[in-house]
Design a protein around this motif. Structure first.
Motif, PDB file in Angstrom:
ATOM      1  N   SER A  10      -3.828  10.076   5.002  1.00  8.65           N
ATOM      2  CA  SER A  10      -3.708   8.804   4.307  1.00  8.65           C
ATOM      3  C   SER A  10      -2.411   8.144   4.752  1.00  8.65           C
ATOM      4  N   VAL A  11      -2.463   6.841   4.935  1.00 12.95           N
ATOM      5  CA  VAL A  11      -1.315   6.117   5.481  1.00 12.95           C
ATOM      6  C   VAL A  11      -0.797   5.107   4.464  1.00 12.95           C
ATOM      7  N   ILE A  12       0.521   5.091   4.317  1.00 15.58           N
ATOM      8  CA  ILE A  12       1.210   4.067   3.539  1.00 15.58           C
ATOM      9  C   ILE A  12       1.982   3.225   4.545  1.00 15.58           C
ATOM     10  N   GLU A  13       1.799   1.912   4.477  1.00 13.35           N
ATOM     11  CA  GLU A  13       2.513   1.026   5.394  1.00 13.35           C
ATOM     12  C   GLU A  13       3.460   0.144   4.607  1.00 13.35           C
ATOM     13  N   ALA A  48       0.889   5.787  -3.076  1.00 13.88           N
ATOM     14  CA  ALA A  48       0.494   7.192  -2.911  1.00 13.88           C
ATOM     15  C   ALA A  48      -0.406   7.662  -4.055  1.00 13.88           C
ATOM     16  N   ARG A  49      -0.192   7.139  -5.257  1.00 14.98           N
ATOM     17  CA  ARG A  49      -1.041   7.520  -6.396  1.00 14.98           C
ATOM     18  C   ARG A  49      -2.492   7.129  -6.194  1.00 14.98           C
ATOM     19  N   LEU A  51      -4.042   7.165  -3.328  1.00 12.63           N
ATOM     20  CA  LEU A  51      -4.620   7.889  -2.196  1.00 12.63           C
ATOM     21  C   LEU A  51      -5.270   9.186  -2.670  1.00 12.63           C
ATOM     22  N   PRO A  52      -6.237   9.690  -1.911  1.00  9.53           N
ATOM     23  CA  PRO A  52      -6.846  10.980  -2.269  1.00  9.53           C
ATOM     24  C   PRO A  52      -5.788  12.084  -2.320  1.00  9.53           C
ATOM     25  N   ARG A  53      -5.872  12.927  -3.326  1.00  8.96           N
ATOM     26  CA  ARG A  53      -4.848  13.952  -3.549  1.00  8.96           C
ATOM     27  C   ARG A  53      -4.844  15.048  -2.494  1.00  8.96           C
ATOM     28  N   ARG A  54      -5.941  15.255  -1.835  1.00  9.39           N
ATOM     29  CA  ARG A  54      -6.027  16.351  -0.867  1.00  9.39           C
ATOM     30  C   ARG A  54      -5.525  15.941   0.521  1.00  9.39           C
ATOM     31  N   ASN A  55      -5.435  14.653   0.772  1.00  7.69           N
ATOM     32  CA  ASN A  55      -5.049  14.192   2.098  1.00  7.69           C
ATOM     33  C   ASN A  55      -3.530  14.209   2.278  1.00  7.69           C
ATOM     34  N   PRO A  56      -3.079  14.636   3.468  1.00  7.73           N
ATOM     35  CA  PRO A  56      -1.657  14.474   3.754  1.00  7.73           C
ATOM     36  C   PRO A  56      -1.330  12.991   3.880  1.00  7.73           C
ATOM     37  N   ILE A  57      -0.084  12.663   3.620  1.00  6.25           N
ATOM     38  CA  ILE A  57       0.349  11.262   3.635  1.00  6.25           C
ATOM     39  C   ILE A  57       1.292  11.047   4.808  1.00  6.25           C
ATOM     40  N   ARG A  58       1.163   9.875   5.431  1.00  8.88           N
ATOM     41  CA  ARG A  58       2.081   9.462   6.506  1.00  8.88           C
ATOM     42  C   ARG A  58       2.592   8.073   6.155  1.00  8.88           C
ATOM     43  N   ILE A  60       4.297   4.595   7.497  1.00  5.70           N
ATOM     44  CA  ILE A  60       4.581   3.771   8.673  1.00  5.70           C
ATOM     45  C   ILE A  60       5.453   2.617   8.209  1.00  5.70           C
ATOM     46  N   LEU A  61       6.646   2.525   8.806  1.00  5.61           N
ATOM     47  CA  LEU A  61       7.572   1.436   8.503  1.00  5.61           C
ATOM     48  C   LEU A  61       7.492   0.411   9.627  1.00  5.61           C
ATOM     49  N   HIS A  62       7.221  -0.831   9.268  1.00  7.15           N
ATOM     50  CA  HIS A  62       7.215  -1.924  10.235  1.00  7.15           C
ATOM     51  C   HIS A  62       8.539  -2.652  10.080  1.00  7.15           C
ATOM     52  N   ILE A  63       9.327  -2.679  11.159  1.00 14.16           N
ATOM     53  CA  ILE A  63      10.622  -3.358  11.100  1.00 14.16           C
ATOM     54  C   ILE A  63      10.729  -4.308  12.287  1.00 14.16           C
ATOM     55  N   PRO A  64      11.519  -5.373  12.137  1.00 10.22           N
ATOM     56  CA  PRO A  64      11.688  -6.296  13.269  1.00 10.22           C
ATOM     57  C   PRO A  64      12.453  -5.625  14.409  1.00 10.22           C
ATOM     58  N   GLN A  65      12.135  -6.044  15.610  1.00 13.18           N
ATOM     59  CA  GLN A  65      12.768  -5.443  16.780  1.00 13.18           C
ATOM     60  C   GLN A  65      14.236  -5.826  16.872  1.00 13.18           C
TER      61      GLN A  65
END
Length: 180
Positions: A10-13, A48-49, A51-58, A60-65
């Protein structure tokens, strides 16, 4: 192993203009030891709450260059922050159980006193209506005195345990930075 049993990630952006906004501006420590800002933590935890509880979480931070960004310590900073939050919740659970034990001792003592008081009322007043009302009222009072400790030990700790497990999952999540 079938595809049904394999958990997906599961991804948090999170899009942020400046890495410094992720951290509490009042925290004087360097990045790996700094607390996340309340806003950043709330955003990540709420996502994160869902997201499915069984999935690992990742994360991703989007930042300006453009701009200077110290990205080397981000993974450590996020892990440290959420690991510390999990330890705090563990302390809350321990404190709750301590209150539960104290409340249980008081509740059981009250129940014993009420049962004995009810028996004394029957002995002194006989078996009439007044004695029965007093005796049964005392027994009800004794059980009501045990309501809170029973609530703590049966149900009260569950939300805290879930929150602790969520913080532990977040402490383990990999952090990826994408420049835009």
């Amino acid at each position: 192993m079938t595809d049904d049993l394999v958990s997906t990630e599961s991804v948090i952006e999170l899009r942020i203009e400046n890495i410094a906004l992720l951290f509490d501006p009042l925290d004087p420590f360097p990045t790996p030891s700094r607390d996340l800002s309340k806003t950043a933590e709330d955003f990540i935890v709420e996502w994160a709450r869902e997201l499915p509880r069984r999935n690992p979480i990742r994360l991703i931070l989007h930042i300006p260059q453009s701009g200077q960004h110290d990205l080397s310590q981000l993974q450590v900073a996020f892990s440290n922050h959420f690991r510390q939050r999990a330890r705090r919740v563990k302390g809350d659970i321990d404190e709750l159980f301590g209150v539960g034990r104290t409340s249980l001792m008081i509740g059981l003592a009250t129940l014993i006193a009420c049962v004995l008081g009810g028996q004394v009322a029957v002995m002194l007043l006989g078996s009439g209506s007044a004695a029965r009302i007093l005796s049964e009222g005392l027994i009800i009072l004794g059980w009501v005195a045990n309501w809170r400790p029973l609530e703590i030990f049966l149900y009260g700790w569950w939300p805290l345990a879930r929150r602790r497990k969520l913080f532990q999952r977040l402490a383990e999540m990999p952090v990826e930075v994408l420049t835009t």
